[in-house]
Write an enzyme that holds these catalytic residues in place. Structure first.
Site, PDB file in Angstrom:
ATOM      1  N   HIS A 104     -24.169  14.470   2.182  1.00 48.00           N
ATOM      2  CA  HIS A 104     -23.979  15.033   0.767  1.00 48.00           C
ATOM      3  C   HIS A 104     -22.959  16.153   1.089  1.00 48.00           C
ATOM      4  CE1 HIS A 104     -24.927  16.447  -2.959  1.00 48.00           C
ATOM      5  NE2 HIS A 104     -24.950  17.748  -2.553  1.00 48.00           N
TER       6      HIS A 104
ATOM      7  N   LYS B 172       0.842  -1.153  -0.116  1.00 44.61           N
ATOM      8  CA  LYS B 172      -0.048  -0.122  -0.006  1.00 44.61           C
ATOM      9  C   LYS B 172       0.632   1.461  -0.085  1.00 44.61           C
ATOM     10  CE  LYS B 172      -2.579  -2.688  -0.538  1.00 44.61           C
ATOM     11  NZ  LYS B 172      -2.559  -4.122  -0.754  1.00 44.61           N
TER      12      LYS B 172
ATOM     13  N   GLY C 203       8.024 -22.934  15.966  1.00 47.99           N
ATOM     14  CA  GLY C 203       7.215 -23.732  16.806  1.00 47.99           C
ATOM     15  C   GLY C 203       6.582 -24.906  15.947  1.00 47.99           C
TER      16      GLY C 203
ATOM     17  N   ALA D 158      -6.047 -10.329   5.126  1.00 48.68           N
ATOM     18  CA  ALA D 158      -5.453  -9.819   6.443  1.00 48.68           C
ATOM     19  C   ALA D 158      -6.465  -9.671   7.636  1.00 48.68           C
ATOM     20  CB  ALA D 158      -4.714  -8.622   6.384  1.00 48.68           C
TER      21      ALA D 158
HETATM   22  C1  LIG Z   1       1.866  -8.440  -1.859  1.00 46.65           C
HETATM   23  C2  LIG Z   1       0.694  -8.983  -0.873  1.00 46.65           C
HETATM   24  C3  LIG Z   1      -0.283  -7.857  -0.604  1.00 46.65           C
HETATM   25  C4  LIG Z   1      -1.342  -7.887   0.283  1.00 46.65           C
HETATM   26  N1  LIG Z   1      -2.409  -7.188   0.545  1.00 46.65           N
HETATM   27  C5  LIG Z   1      -3.181  -7.299   1.235  1.00 46.65           C
HETATM   28  C6  LIG Z   1      -4.254  -6.149   1.485  1.00 46.65           C
HETATM   29  O1  LIG Z   1      -4.287  -5.152   0.965  1.00 46.65           O
HETATM   30  N2  LIG Z   1      -5.216  -6.588   2.328  1.00 46.65           N
HETATM   31  C7  LIG Z   1      -5.406  -7.746   2.956  1.00 46.65           C
HETATM   32  O2  LIG Z   1      -6.633  -7.990   3.567  1.00 46.65           O
HETATM   33  N3  LIG Z   1      -4.630  -8.893   2.559  1.00 46.65           N
HETATM   34  C8  LIG Z   1      -3.593  -8.698   1.921  1.00 46.65           C
HETATM   35  N4  LIG Z   1      -2.488  -9.771   1.724  1.00 46.65           N
HETATM   36  C9  LIG Z   1      -2.885 -10.861   2.173  1.00 46.65           C
HETATM   37  C10 LIG Z   1      -2.359 -10.899   3.854  1.00 46.65           C
HETATM   38  O3  LIG Z   1      -1.058 -10.496   3.835  1.00 46.65           O
HETATM   39  C11 LIG Z   1      -2.500 -12.303   4.395  1.00 46.65           C
HETATM   40  O4  LIG Z   1      -3.906 -12.609   4.027  1.00 46.65           O
HETATM   41  C12 LIG Z   1      -2.560 -12.237   6.020  1.00 46.65           C
HETATM   42  O5  LIG Z   1      -1.004 -11.858   6.002  1.00 46.65           O
HETATM   43  C13 LIG Z   1      -2.430 -13.724   6.291  1.00 46.65           C
HETATM   44  O6  LIG Z   1      -2.146 -13.445   7.871  1.00 46.65           O
HETATM   45  P1  LIG Z   1      -1.829 -14.568   8.835  1.00 46.65           P
HETATM   46  O7  LIG Z   1      -1.488 -14.200  10.003  1.00 46.65           O
HETATM   47  O8  LIG Z   1      -2.635 -15.814   8.472  1.00 46.65           O
HETATM   48  O9  LIG Z   1      -0.184 -15.171   7.904  1.00 46.65           O
HETATM   49  P2  LIG Z   1       0.972 -14.423   7.881  1.00 46.65           P
HETATM   50  O10 LIG Z   1       0.865 -13.019   7.879  1.00 46.65           O
HETATM   51  O11 LIG Z   1       1.788 -15.057   6.746  1.00 46.65           O
HETATM   52  O12 LIG Z   1       1.793 -14.589   9.082  1.00 46.65           O
HETATM   53  C14 LIG Z   1       2.399 -16.188   9.535  1.00 46.65           C
HETATM   54  C15 LIG Z   1       3.485 -15.955  10.185  1.00 46.65           C
HETATM   55  O13 LIG Z   1       3.854 -17.220  10.872  1.00 46.65           O
HETATM   56  C16 LIG Z   1       5.271 -17.284  10.621  1.00 46.65           C
HETATM   57  N5  LIG Z   1       5.576 -18.750  10.909  1.00 46.65           N
HETATM   58  C17 LIG Z   1       5.330 -19.817   9.929  1.00 46.65           C
HETATM   59  N6  LIG Z   1       5.561 -20.998  10.504  1.00 46.65           N
HETATM   60  C18 LIG Z   1       5.962 -20.811  11.835  1.00 46.65           C
HETATM   61  C19 LIG Z   1       6.337 -21.600  12.735  1.00 46.65           C
HETATM   62  N7  LIG Z   1       6.534 -23.043  12.563  1.00 46.65           N
HETATM   63  N8  LIG Z   1       6.756 -21.063  13.831  1.00 46.65           N
HETATM   64  C20 LIG Z   1       6.624 -19.650  14.131  1.00 46.65           C
HETATM   65  N9  LIG Z   1       6.194 -18.850  13.169  1.00 46.65           N
HETATM   66  C21 LIG Z   1       5.960 -19.377  11.831  1.00 46.65           C
HETATM   67  C22 LIG Z   1       5.607 -16.801   9.405  1.00 46.65           C
HETATM   68  O14 LIG Z   1       7.084 -16.659   9.489  1.00 46.65           O
HETATM   69  C23 LIG Z   1       4.837 -15.453   9.548  1.00 46.65           C
HETATM   70  O15 LIG Z   1       5.601 -14.482  10.215  1.00 46.65           O
HETATM   71  C24 LIG Z   1      -1.503  -9.525   0.827  1.00 46.65           C
HETATM   72  C25 LIG Z   1      -0.506 -10.342   0.607  1.00 46.65           C
HETATM   73  C26 LIG Z   1       0.541 -10.068  -0.172  1.00 46.65           C
HETATM   74  C27 LIG Z   1       1.639 -11.054  -0.446  1.00 46.65           C
HETATM   75  N1  LIG Z   2      -5.565  -6.207  -1.789  1.00 42.40           N
HETATM   76  C1  LIG Z   2      -5.639  -7.382  -1.173  1.00 42.40           C
HETATM   77  O1  LIG Z   2      -6.579  -7.746  -0.297  1.00 42.40           O
HETATM   78  C2  LIG Z   2      -4.637  -8.425  -1.492  1.00 42.40           C
HETATM   79  C3  LIG Z   2      -3.445  -8.075  -2.337  1.00 42.40           C
HETATM   80  C4  LIG Z   2      -2.714  -9.004  -2.530  1.00 42.40           C
HETATM   81  C5  LIG Z   2      -2.653 -10.456  -2.291  1.00 42.40           C
HETATM   82  N2  LIG Z   2      -3.826 -10.702  -1.605  1.00 42.40           N
HETATM   83  C6  LIG Z   2      -3.911 -12.101  -1.252  1.00 42.40           C
HETATM   84  O2  LIG Z   2      -2.954 -12.725  -1.657  1.00 42.40           O
HETATM   85  C7  LIG Z   2      -3.340 -13.915  -2.226  1.00 42.40           C
HETATM   86  C8  LIG Z   2      -2.520 -14.306  -3.620  1.00 42.40           C
HETATM   87  O3  LIG Z   2      -2.679 -13.156  -4.507  1.00 42.40           O
HETATM   88  P1  LIG Z   2      -2.387 -13.586  -6.327  1.00 42.40           P
HETATM   89  O4  LIG Z   2      -2.811 -12.356  -6.896  1.00 42.40           O
HETATM   90  O5  LIG Z   2      -1.117 -14.119  -6.044  1.00 42.40           O
HETATM   91  O6  LIG Z   2      -3.370 -14.843  -6.482  1.00 42.40           O
HETATM   92  P2  LIG Z   2      -4.698 -14.732  -7.112  1.00 42.40           P
HETATM   93  O7  LIG Z   2      -5.475 -16.181  -6.711  1.00 42.40           O
HETATM   94  O8  LIG Z   2      -5.747 -13.575  -6.737  1.00 42.40           O
HETATM   95  O9  LIG Z   2      -4.711 -14.829  -8.705  1.00 42.40           O
HETATM   96  C9  LIG Z   2      -3.514 -15.744  -9.124  1.00 42.40           C
HETATM   97  C10 LIG Z   2      -3.953 -15.711 -10.647  1.00 42.40           C
HETATM   98  O10 LIG Z   2      -2.950 -16.281 -11.332  1.00 42.40           O
HETATM   99  C11 LIG Z   2      -3.390 -17.252 -12.466  1.00 42.40           C
HETATM  100  N3  LIG Z   2      -2.371 -18.401 -12.442  1.00 42.40           N
HETATM  101  C12 LIG Z   2      -1.944 -19.236 -11.740  1.00 42.40           C
HETATM  102  N4  LIG Z   2      -1.153 -19.959 -12.360  1.00 42.40           N
HETATM  103  C13 LIG Z   2      -0.619 -19.600 -13.421  1.00 42.40           C
HETATM  104  C14 LIG Z   2       0.128 -19.866 -14.340  1.00 42.40           C
HETATM  105  N5  LIG Z   2       0.932 -20.780 -14.385  1.00 42.40           N
HETATM  106  N6  LIG Z   2       0.254 -19.191 -15.593  1.00 42.40           N
HETATM  107  C15 LIG Z   2      -0.530 -18.044 -15.598  1.00 42.40           C
HETATM  108  N7  LIG Z   2      -1.592 -17.666 -14.864  1.00 42.40           N
HETATM  109  C16 LIG Z   2      -1.620 -18.354 -13.689  1.00 42.40           C
HETATM  110  C17 LIG Z   2      -4.749 -17.455 -11.704  1.00 42.40           C
HETATM  111  O11 LIG Z   2      -5.427 -18.126 -12.952  1.00 42.40           O
HETATM  112  C18 LIG Z   2      -5.249 -16.132 -11.279  1.00 42.40           C
HETATM  113  O12 LIG Z   2      -5.930 -15.376 -12.125  1.00 42.40           O
HETATM  114  C19 LIG Z   2      -4.893 -13.690  -2.868  1.00 42.40           C
HETATM  115  O13 LIG Z   2      -5.617 -14.964  -2.373  1.00 42.40           O
HETATM  116  C20 LIG Z   2      -5.150 -12.497  -1.939  1.00 42.40           C
HETATM  117  O14 LIG Z   2      -6.079 -12.924  -0.939  1.00 42.40           O
HETATM  118  C21 LIG Z   2      -4.784  -9.759  -1.317  1.00 42.40           C
END
Ligand SMILES: Cc1cc2nc3c(=O)[nH]c(=O)nc-3n(C[C@H](O)[C@H](O)[C@H](O)COP(=O)(O)OP(=O)(O)OC[C@H]3O[C@@H](n4cnc5c(N)ncnc54)[C@H](O)[C@@H]3O)c2cc1C
Ligand SMILES: NC(=O)c1ccc[n+]([C@@H]2O[C@H](COP(=O)([O-])OP(=O)(O)OC[C@H]3O[C@@H](n4cnc5c(N)ncnc54)[C@H](O)[C@@H]3O)[C@@H](O)[C@H]2O)c1
Length: 494
Positions: free
Chosen positions: A474, A66, A132, A346
């Site tokens: 509004h 973001k 863990g 998240a």
């Molecule tokens: C580029 C990107 C942009 C995103 N943007 C958004 C967004 O705008 N809005 C939104 O809602 N979601 C967004 N997401 C998705 C969001 O980040 C995830 O859904 C969210 O972080 C999931 O939270 P979590 O707590 O399940 O896992 P995570 O945030 O992945 O946290 C899990 C943690 O557990 C740790 N861990 C793993 N195994 C162990 C272990 N054995 N012992 C101790 N620690 C361990 C990991 O290292 C990590 O620190 C985005 C994801 C990506 C990749």
């Molecule tokens: N703003 C947000 O909330 C936000 C932002 C980023 C990520 N996320 C989370 O992270 C997760 C992962 O995001 P993402 O965009 O990687 O996954 P996604 O599942 O949203 O999209 C993956 C896309 O890749 C395509 N695809 C898969 N394998 C392929 C291949 N071999 N060749 C070509 N196309 C292929 C799929 O058809 C799909 O359209 C999402 O589930 C989302 O919830 C959320």
């Protein structure tokens, strides 16, 4: 359940010879949300961070992405002379500093991470920087020692999925982890996958000057979005920009390059016939093909759990089940967030964390996932809650009711027009018989904020008629929603 009072200045005492009432494995937003709620309810709580406080969202996800979107969005806006001129504004020679934008994202992540850790320690959660794994019932291996806890919550999150044949070096071929570092702004960037990550990164990189080619396996671009919204998104986010795309093709082989010397090569095959169709040579490639659960080292085999493609099977109360279709609940073991595959967002992870704790303290609770909103933070944004139009049509057919649809337009909204941002729609899908809201989809300025009202309404079970009588300020963008709600029950707004 016995609620205890925290001794003044002291630590909680766990009951029944346990070291802790609750141990949480993983300190992302899910684990953090669970931990704060648990100490609030008097549970002696420890969280194992594996050295990664904040997890994906804070360090490699929501927060830094973001920050990049905010900075690059400003660049796009200030460079849009035509748009600014319409507002009577002229700006010359807009420049940006790539490293400074990258630092903004990095520094923001550090700031949020430190706030998150302080909130845990400040409230008395024991933060243990070890990995863990579940050793057995009530037992967690925490680094070299074993701790005993009455209840255990798994929150290990997810990792980028990299399809076979794609070689990632995180420099020229990168996942979102490498992309967020913004080490360079490639002239030509291929993005494999047109989901959330692909779209948000295309917004960042095109604003900073890259040309983008999407490679999408399914037969339409943005296949995970509502089809009408995806069509509009193509008109607003793809066609006016330096973006082209291929659909129905897999990136079957991706080989990293050497910046300035050797391009990245991408071989594509037809998704159906698997025949080679094209080879691209580009400057860089982002692999945005989804995420996989990070559960390999969680020790679930020690308690007889059979995972489903790595996802931990849970019931609606976040209790771990032995199998996906199994009926057996593993006592005192919960799994929340990305690792259970219910919704990779998240806010869903932290809601599930709070819900798991409610169940632990004996107050049965389930998150209503139909009411969890989602947003894609492009310019303009896309947001939704509930079913998409195809799913709503299927439901209407299966259950024999008539589907209602009402659309509000940003072009008819004074605030949007004042901003020069009249593109976009908000559509409400509802049952005509009961006026229950089935889904809401918005594309347009600040869609991510506008959707919250709808998510709350779905959670509260409010009908579209009830919403149509709510008074909206509004002139605000919320009146786009107001006109969609009113249109649903036949009240004209213009
Ligand atoms: C580029 C990107 C942009 C995103 N943007 C958004 C967004 O705008 N809005 C939104 O809602 N979601 C967004 N997401 C998705 C969001 O980040 C995830 O859904 C969210 O972080 C999931 O939270 P979590 O707590 O399940 O896992 P995570 O945030 O992945 O946290 C899990 C943690 O557990 C740790 N861990 C793993 N195994 C162990 C272990 N054995 N012992 C101790 N620690 C361990 C990991 O290292 C990590 O620190 C985005 C994801 C990506 C990749
Ligand atoms: N703003 C947000 O909330 C936000 C932002 C980023 C990520 N996320 C989370 O992270 C997760 C992962 O995001 P993402 O965009 O990687 O996954 P996604 O599942 O949203 O999209 C993956 C896309 O890749 C395509 N695809 C898969 N394998 C392929 C291949 N071999 N060749 C070509 N196309 C292929 C799929 O058809 C799909 O359209 C999402 O589930 C989302 O919830 C959320």
């Amino acid at each position: 359940m016995v609620f205890r009072v925290r001794p003044a200045g002291g630590l909680w005492m766990a009951g029944d010879n346990y070291d802790y009432d609750l141990v949480i494995i993983g300190c992302g937003v899910g684990g953090h949300g669970a931990a704060l709620h648990a100490v609030g309810k008097g549970l002696k709580t420890a969280i194992l961070t594996g050295g990664d406080v904040g997890g994906t969202c804070v360090n490699r996800g929501c927060v830094p992405s973001k920050a990049l979107l905010a900075a690059s969005g400003r660049v796009r806006e200030l460079r849009n002379a035509h748009h600014l001129k319409a507002l009577g504004v002229t700006v010359d020679n807009v420049k940006y500093d790539r490293q400074a934008i990258a630092d903004h994202a990095k520094n923001l992540a550090a700031k949020v991470r430190s706030g998150l850790e302080n909130s845990l320690t400040g409230l008395g959660v024991e933060v243990i920087p070890e990995k863990g794994s579940v050793k057995g019932p009530h037992e967690v291996q925490a680094g070299s020692r074993v701790v005993r806890a009455k209840d255990i919550i798994l929150a290990p999150g997810s990792l980028p999925f990299v399809p076979r044949g794609i070689e990632v070096d995180e420099k020229t071929v990168f996942t979102s982890d490498g992309g967020l570092r913004l080490d360079s702004v490639p002239e030509w960037l291929a993005i494999v996958g047109s989901g959330y990550i692909g779209l948000e990164f295309s917004d960042v990189f095109t604003a900073l000057g890259s040309e983008v080619t999407f490679i999408e396996a399914l037969d339409r671009i943005m296949p995970t979005f509502d089809p009408e919204i995806a069509r509009l998104a193509e008109r607003l986010l793809i066609r006016p920009r330096s973006i082209d795309y291929r659909t129905g093709v897999f990136a079957s082989e991706v080989t990293p390059g050497i910046p300035g010397e050797k391009p990245v090569t991408i071989k594509m095959i037809d998704a159906n016939t698997k025949e080679h169709v094209e080879t691209l040579e580009v400057d860089a490639c982002l692999v945005a093909t989804g995420r996989v659960p990070n559960t390999k080292e969680c020790g679930l085999e020690n308690v007889g759990v059979e995972m489903d493609r790595g996802f931990v099977p849970v019931d609606e109360r976040m209790r771990v089940l032995t199998k996906k279709e199994g009926v057996e609940v593993v006592p005192n073991l919960y799994c929340i967030g990305d690792a259970n595959g219910k919704m990779m967002l998240a806010h869903a992870a932290s809601a599930q964390g709070i819900s798991a704790v409610e169940n632990i303290i004996g107050r049965p609770h389930a998150v209503n996932h139909n009411a969890v909103p989602a947003a894609c933070f492009t310019h303009p944004e896309i947001a939704f809650v509930g079913l998409n139009e195809d799913q709503a049509k299927d439901k209407a057919k299966a259950e024999g009711f008539e589907l209602g649809k009402s659309t509000g337009h940003f072009r008819a909204n004074s605030k949007a027009l004042a901003e020069g941002e009249g593109d976009g729609i908000a559509k409400v899908l509802f049952r005509k018989d009961t006026e229950e809201i089935l889904g809401v989809h918005v594309i347009g300025l600040h869609a991510s904020d506008l959707i919250q009202e709808c998510a709350n309404a779905v959670a509260a079970g409010q009908t579209v008629r009830e919403l149509s009588y709510m008074v909206h300020t509004h002139p605000t963008l919320s009146e786009v929603m107001d006109s969609a709600f009113k249109g649903a029950v036949g009240i004209r707004t213009h």
